[in-house]
Scaffold this active site. Structure first.
Site, PDB file in Angstrom:
ATOM      1  N   LYS A 194      85.210  71.704  73.329  1.00 43.72           N
ATOM      2  CA  LYS A 194      85.926  72.450  74.352  1.00 43.72           C
ATOM      3  C   LYS A 194      87.004  72.950  73.499  1.00 43.72           C
ATOM      4  O   LYS A 194      87.483  74.565  73.723  1.00 43.72           O
ATOM      5  CB  LYS A 194      86.474  71.644  75.397  1.00 43.72           C
ATOM      6  CG  LYS A 194      87.172  72.066  76.454  1.00 43.72           C
ATOM      7  CD  LYS A 194      87.710  71.068  77.415  1.00 43.72           C
ATOM      8  CE  LYS A 194      86.499  70.552  78.146  1.00 43.72           C
ATOM      9  NZ  LYS A 194      86.724  69.730  79.231  1.00 43.72           N
ATOM     10  N   ARG A 204      92.604  67.150  79.327  1.00 43.03           N
ATOM     11  CA  ARG A 204      91.318  67.038  79.321  1.00 43.03           C
ATOM     12  C   ARG A 204      90.878  66.532  77.801  1.00 43.03           C
ATOM     13  O   ARG A 204      91.292  67.119  76.846  1.00 43.03           O
ATOM     14  CB  ARG A 204      90.524  68.202  79.741  1.00 43.03           C
ATOM     15  CG  ARG A 204      90.790  68.832  81.089  1.00 43.03           C
ATOM     16  CD  ARG A 204      89.560  70.183  81.388  1.00 43.03           C
ATOM     17  NE  ARG A 204      89.441  70.527  82.619  1.00 43.03           N
ATOM     18  CZ  ARG A 204      90.214  71.365  83.402  1.00 43.03           C
ATOM     19  NH1 ARG A 204      91.195  71.900  82.666  1.00 43.03           N
ATOM     20  NH2 ARG A 204      89.942  71.605  84.654  1.00 43.03           N
ATOM     21  N   GLY A 256      81.465  64.352  81.912  1.00 47.26           N
ATOM     22  CA  GLY A 256      82.058  63.229  82.866  1.00 47.26           C
ATOM     23  C   GLY A 256      82.195  61.939  82.394  1.00 47.26           C
ATOM     24  O   GLY A 256      82.837  60.890  82.979  1.00 47.26           O
ATOM     25  N   MET A 307      84.596  60.993  79.788  1.00 51.38           N
ATOM     26  CA  MET A 307      85.949  60.719  79.456  1.00 51.38           C
ATOM     27  C   MET A 307      86.872  61.271  80.383  1.00 51.38           C
ATOM     28  O   MET A 307      86.313  62.124  81.424  1.00 51.38           O
ATOM     29  CB  MET A 307      86.179  61.048  78.055  1.00 51.38           C
ATOM     30  CG  MET A 307      85.564  60.206  76.978  1.00 51.38           C
ATOM     31  SD  MET A 307      85.934  60.999  75.265  1.00 51.38           S
ATOM     32  CE  MET A 307      85.098  62.723  75.423  1.00 51.38           C
ATOM     33  N   ARG A 364      80.465  76.129  76.791  1.00 47.49           N
ATOM     34  CA  ARG A 364      79.690  75.382  75.756  1.00 47.49           C
ATOM     35  C   ARG A 364      78.230  75.833  76.117  1.00 47.49           C
ATOM     36  O   ARG A 364      77.605  76.346  76.995  1.00 47.49           O
ATOM     37  CB  ARG A 364      79.967  73.943  76.315  1.00 47.49           C
ATOM     38  CG  ARG A 364      79.556  73.499  77.652  1.00 47.49           C
ATOM     39  CD  ARG A 364      79.849  72.105  77.838  1.00 47.49           C
ATOM     40  NE  ARG A 364      79.798  71.502  79.338  1.00 47.49           N
ATOM     41  CZ  ARG A 364      80.222  70.608  79.747  1.00 47.49           C
ATOM     42  NH1 ARG A 364      81.235  69.917  79.276  1.00 47.49           N
ATOM     43  NH2 ARG A 364      80.034  70.296  81.204  1.00 47.49           N
ATOM     44  N   HIS A 398      77.973  66.096  88.949  1.00 47.55           N
ATOM     45  CA  HIS A 398      77.948  64.719  87.684  1.00 47.55           C
ATOM     46  C   HIS A 398      76.430  64.151  87.576  1.00 47.55           C
ATOM     47  O   HIS A 398      75.913  64.354  86.381  1.00 47.55           O
ATOM     48  CB  HIS A 398      78.823  63.761  87.941  1.00 47.55           C
ATOM     49  CG  HIS A 398      78.487  62.573  87.051  1.00 47.55           C
ATOM     50  ND1 HIS A 398      77.908  61.518  87.315  1.00 47.55           N
ATOM     51  CD2 HIS A 398      79.165  62.509  85.652  1.00 47.55           C
ATOM     52  CE1 HIS A 398      77.746  60.684  86.209  1.00 47.55           C
ATOM     53  NE2 HIS A 398      78.430  61.077  85.331  1.00 47.55           N
ATOM     54  N   SER A 407      49.826  52.506  54.439  1.00 47.93           N
ATOM     55  CA  SER A 407      50.486  52.816  55.490  1.00 47.93           C
ATOM     56  C   SER A 407      51.579  51.801  55.897  1.00 47.93           C
ATOM     57  O   SER A 407      51.478  50.763  55.982  1.00 47.93           O
ATOM     58  CB  SER A 407      49.469  52.906  56.698  1.00 47.93           C
ATOM     59  OG  SER A 407      50.043  53.285  57.965  1.00 47.93           O
ATOM     60  N   CYS A 462      53.018  54.081  60.283  1.00 49.85           N
ATOM     61  CA  CYS A 462      52.099  53.862  61.529  1.00 49.85           C
ATOM     62  C   CYS A 462      52.935  52.877  62.500  1.00 49.85           C
ATOM     63  O   CYS A 462      52.335  52.462  63.576  1.00 49.85           O
ATOM     64  CB  CYS A 462      50.832  53.246  61.508  1.00 49.85           C
ATOM     65  SG  CYS A 462      50.696  51.615  60.561  1.00 49.85           S
ATOM     66  N   TYR A 470      52.108  61.537  56.076  1.00 50.45           N
ATOM     67  CA  TYR A 470      51.708  61.810  57.506  1.00 50.45           C
ATOM     68  C   TYR A 470      52.524  60.614  58.140  1.00 50.45           C
ATOM     69  O   TYR A 470      53.219  59.557  57.695  1.00 50.45           O
ATOM     70  CB  TYR A 470      50.246  61.775  58.032  1.00 50.45           C
ATOM     71  CG  TYR A 470      49.881  60.266  57.694  1.00 50.45           C
ATOM     72  CD1 TYR A 470      49.829  59.384  58.773  1.00 50.45           C
ATOM     73  CD2 TYR A 470      49.169  59.982  56.633  1.00 50.45           C
ATOM     74  CE1 TYR A 470      49.323  57.897  58.496  1.00 50.45           C
ATOM     75  CE2 TYR A 470      48.726  58.701  56.270  1.00 50.45           C
ATOM     76  CZ  TYR A 470      48.620  57.530  57.388  1.00 50.45           C
ATOM     77  OH  TYR A 470      48.352  56.320  57.282  1.00 50.45           O
TER      78      TYR A 470
END
Length: 887
Positions: free
Chosen positions: A26, A96, A105, A107, A352, A468, A777, A844, A864
């Site tokens: 912010k 804020r 929402g 904090m 934002r 919210h 694996s 895996c 993989y």
């Protein structure tokens, strides 16, 4: 002297957008907008470094912070021409939070700070509007008491509702100056009753109380839960933004709102948002009043007769549209903007990158590439892989019967059915017990975050599409219907009343977050249709990634689904799952309960044809792609009969007494079966089991290769190996069986024999084991259990305590522990390939579908990853992002 405070506003700033680690998201964006010359109320940001120092020094601030804050307050005074605490022309500020990533929402925020019994009179004189001044004062007392002093919010709401009822008011806007003045005094009195001391009148005490509260809110339960859910480190801290107030509640030429430069639910390139006339920002976000539409088109689409901002405040709307264009063009991303209109002048309070659903993220990213705003690589990095889960699950069948109770606002897309619950705690508890729940609230608050995460969907009777509930639900991928005003929710009785019908606690309802419908009962679903933007983005991902992505599957249904999702083979076929079918389990039990090889072989002969058919189906679906088949692994107790009927059935097949079988079951009992007679240990004790499975695999592969006309290369995996000798013995058995079958068939067939690395010893001795393995694996589920010494099935009893205490950053069964388990994986890969350079290596466990774990696998040089079918697209995108990060 360290710089703790950075000023912004009046067309310039000491910070800019790249400084969000220091200034928070912010604060960095307020500085950036100031530098762009946008209308930003002046203020200053106290850095995240102060938050870190605050917690490291027993909640004490750096010595020179107070002096820097005082100088920055004076800078605001000079810019706006008002003075903090002045009884003639008072400066009012908001305080804020602002972490480096958005936590909507979670904090604390305080508005209208600087009001007291004297300055409120000055505000009334200065503005010429006593009603506005005392409305602002009562808001401040309520918010400050709640956020800073710990007085429950509802105590003030009760006073307001009683006052409205006694005076015949329905809406807050009907109250006049005298009402708000009376309520301000009542609120102060209530605060004093609860606290045992007067509400603070000193403005500097108010300011530091609010700063303390914002820094303190970094470590409150709801914020910590949110960070755990989104993997945000506690060490980042929050900044605090102090900004001069602008007022949306001074009359009918004032307003407040929240807007997105594109639709965050669908990704449509159209302005999306809501506003309220004569209100403050918290009214929109908290869902206290149901807001009006921003644009004329959205008002018409919603069927509302309340004028849109485009119609009622045309000039200001045009200014806002210009800001939308500037900000989206500057940031090259969809923006979420908070704004206030004070007496016809537009002010921008925040921007934002907007939270969005997975469909919206895909659409926005792909269309921005088409429009030459971003590159394909940037588009791939914009989409959260985990969010793709939203796209891959069924939606409501449009042909199914719907018993529609009412319609609210379509706040977050998707559909969900579940039992009605009215509290976040109950939602979490029942979800842990395996129930699908719909969390029903009048309006959600940040304290509900744990229940919202546990629920399948969220339904509120108040609040808009930027409330919210809506924002958090979209970020979590939960369907949400908000502002369903026809619902009367009685929290105490546990009932919903709507159009003469009553829905009770634990009744089943269905919500459709795409159109806002709320339905009684469960509604049928259909499979998702993937294509368009999804297919295009996945194509880009596949062109960038180096890791292959396989699936964990042992049924034709799962294998087919995985292929549709882009799986490049099967990385784990768990053969034990094939044995639980009702028509097989008796033969499996006969095999286990037999105390002779002859008896076991008799049972295995019956299992061979069905096991072979299983592999024929999988090899056919995979059409020449690799299929890794894990030989029988689990402890035998999982197959043992428990009920008397089951014992009788097995006794009949084996032609033995039930008493014999019960004695045999006792003999097979183990105290710690997960570390007992399982995996390759079964193969060593009962080689005929693995022999039958190897026969089924090889015979199936030969048959499918002939039928398809292309080679099937099965990968036979021996589980739970801890020593080279175990694998050496079983490899010899498998190869002898396979080679005999291949020779008898007259066909040619390649096959691989490898092992699952799931014990620390196997990882450490990988160099030795690789001498007799064609592939490794890593079974990271068991490797995590055996490394930590934690049972995955029992860890739920204490894991939350470890996460709260920051012992673990995250659940090690969800995301790979890269420091410990990951170190063993690295050692296994390095030592295995030192012995055998061409060693194929994969993973895996369930970690194969976790984005952070996929990145680790890429960086470690695996070939993989393998994951459940519905996580295949997640792994494909995560693998592409990992390759792009590495460069």
């Amino acid at each position: 002297m360290a710089k703790w405070v950075y000023n912004f506003g009046d067309g310039s700033a000491e910070g800019e957008a790249s400084m969000k680690n220091l200034l928070g998201g912010k604060g960095a964006n307020l500085a950036e907008m100031s530098n762009l010359g946008l209308p930003v109320p002046p203020g200053f940001t106290i850095t995240t470094e102060v938050c870190t120092a605050f917690y490291e020094n027993n909640k004490n601030y750096p010595d020179d912070l107070a002096e820097q804050v005082k100088a920055s307050i004076e800078a605001i005074e000079n810019t706006v021409g008002a003075k903090f605490g002045d009884e003639e022309n008072p400066l009012l500020v908001s305080v804020r939070s602002g972490a480096r990533v958005s936590m909507p929402g979670m904090m604390d925020t305080v508005l209208n700070l600087g009001l007291n019994d004297k300055t409120v009179e000055a505000l009334a004189r200065k503005s010429g509007d006593e009603r506005f001044a005392y409305d602002s004062y009562r808001r401040f007392i309520q918010m400050y008491s709640d956020v800073v002093l710990g007085v429950e919010h509802y105590l003030f709401e009760e006073l307001l509702e009683i006052h409205k009822e006694e005076n015949g008011y329905i809406l807050d806007t009907e109250l006049g100056a005298a009402d708000w003045k009376e309520l301000a005094q009542a609120f102060k009195k209530k605060a004093e009753q609860e606290l045992g001391r007067p509400f603070p009148q000193d403005v500097n005490e108010q300011l530091w109380g609010a700063i303390d509260a914002v820094f303190g809110s970094w470590m409150i339960e709801r914020a910590m839960v949110y960070r755990r859910l989104h993997n945000i480190p506690h060490t980042w801290g929050t900044a605090v933004n102090v900004q001069s107030m602008v007022f949306g509640n001074m009359g009918d030429d004032c307003a407040t709102g929240v807007a997105f430069t594109r639709d965050p639910s669908t990704g449509e390139n159209a302005y999306y948002g809501e506003y309220l006339i004569n209100a403050q920002g918290e009214d929109v976000v908290a869902g206290i009043r149901t807001p009006q539409n921003l644009t004329k088109d959205s008002r018409i689409a919603a069927g509302s007769d309340m004028p849109s901002m485009e119609e009622s405040m045309e000039a200001v709307y045009n200014d806002l549209a210009d800001v939308f264009q500037k900000l989206e063009s500057h940031y090259r991303d969809m923006q979420d903007i908070e704004f206030t209109v004070q007496q016809g002048k537009l002010w921008i309070l925040q921007t934002r990158s907007g939270k969005r659903t997975a469909p919206a993220a895909l659409k926005i990213a792909v269309e921005m590439v088409h429009d030459n705003i971003i590159t394909k690589e940037e588009a791939l990095m914009r989409v959260d892989p985990a969010a793709l889960d939203q796209l891959l699950h069924p939606t409501l069948d449009p042909k199914a019967h719907r018993d529609v109770l009412t319609k609210g606002l379509p706040a977050s897309p998707g559909a969900a059915s579940g039992i009605v619950v009215f509290s976040a705690d109950e939602a979490e508890r029942l979800a842990k017990e395996g129930n699908d729940v719909i969390l029903v609230r009048i309006e959600t608050s940040p304290e509900d975050i744990h229940g919202m995460h546990a629920a399948k969907g969220i339904l509120t009777s108040r609040g808009g599409m930027t409330s919210h509930a809506a924002v958090v639900a979209r970020g979590m991928g939960r369907p949400c219907v908000s502002g369903a005003g026809a619902l009367y929710i009685d929290m105490a009785e546990g009932t919903i009343t709507v159009n003469g019908r009553t829905i009770n606690r634990h009744d089943v309802i269905t919500i459709d977050g795409g159109n806002g419908e709320v339905m009684a009962g469960e509604v049928a679903t259909i499979k998702p249709q993937l294509g368009g933007h999804f297919a295009e983005l996945m194509g880009w991902a596949d062109s960038k990634r180096k890791l292959k992505v396989r699936t964990n599957a042992e049924t034709p249904l799962d294998a087919t689904a995985a292929r549709e999702f882009g799986a490049e083979g099967i990385g784990l076929c768990r053969t034990e799952h094939m044995f639980f079918d009702a028509d097989r389990i008796v033969n499996v039990r006969q095999m286990i309960m037999s105390n002779s090889e002859e008896g076991r072989r008799s049972a295995l002969e019956k299992l061979l044809p069905v096991q072979k058919q299983d592999f024929i189906e999988l090899f056919t679906i995979m059409k020449g792609l690799p299929v890794t088949v894990r030989l029988l692994d689990p402890p035998l107790h999982e197959f043992l009969p428990h009920e008397d009927d089951d014992f009788r059935n097995v006794a009949e097949v084996m032609n033995v007494d039930v008493s014999f079988l019960k004695r045999r079951a006792e003999e097979l009992h183990e105290f710690n079966p997960m570390l007992g007679h399982r995996g390759c240990r079964l193969g060593i004790s009962f080689p005929e089991i693995y022999e039958m499975q190897a026969r089924a695999i090889i015979e199936a592969a030969i048959e499918v290769s002939k039928n398809l006309g292309e080679a099937v290369i099965p990968e036979i995996m021996v589980p739970l190996v801890g020593t080279r000798k175990e694998l050496e013995i079983l490899r010899k058995l498998i190869c002898k069986t396979a080679d005999e079958i291949i020779a008898q068939s007259g066909e040619k067939l390649e096959y691989l024999v490898g092992t699952m690395i799931e014990l620390p010893r196997a990882a450490l001795r990988a160099g030795d084991i690789a001498n007799v393995a064609d592939f490794f694996s890593f079974g990271t589920n068991d490797l995590t259990q055996t490394t930590f010494g934690i049972s995955r099935d029992d860890s739920g009893h204490f894991l939350d305590d470890y996460l709260k205490a920051d012992i673990y950053d995250q659940d090690p069964f969800v995301s790979l522990d890269q420091e410990g388990v990951g170190e063993l994986v690295k050692i296994g890969v390095e030592r295995g390939r030192a012995t055998r350079a061409d060693l194929k290596v994969g993973i895996c466990g369930e970690h194969g579908g976790d984005p952070a774990s996929v990145e680790f696998c890429h960086n470690t040089g695996l070939d993989y990853v393998s994951c459940s079918p519905y996580r295949v697209p997640i792994a494909r995108l995560a693998a592409a992002q990992a390759a792009l990060k590495q460069g």
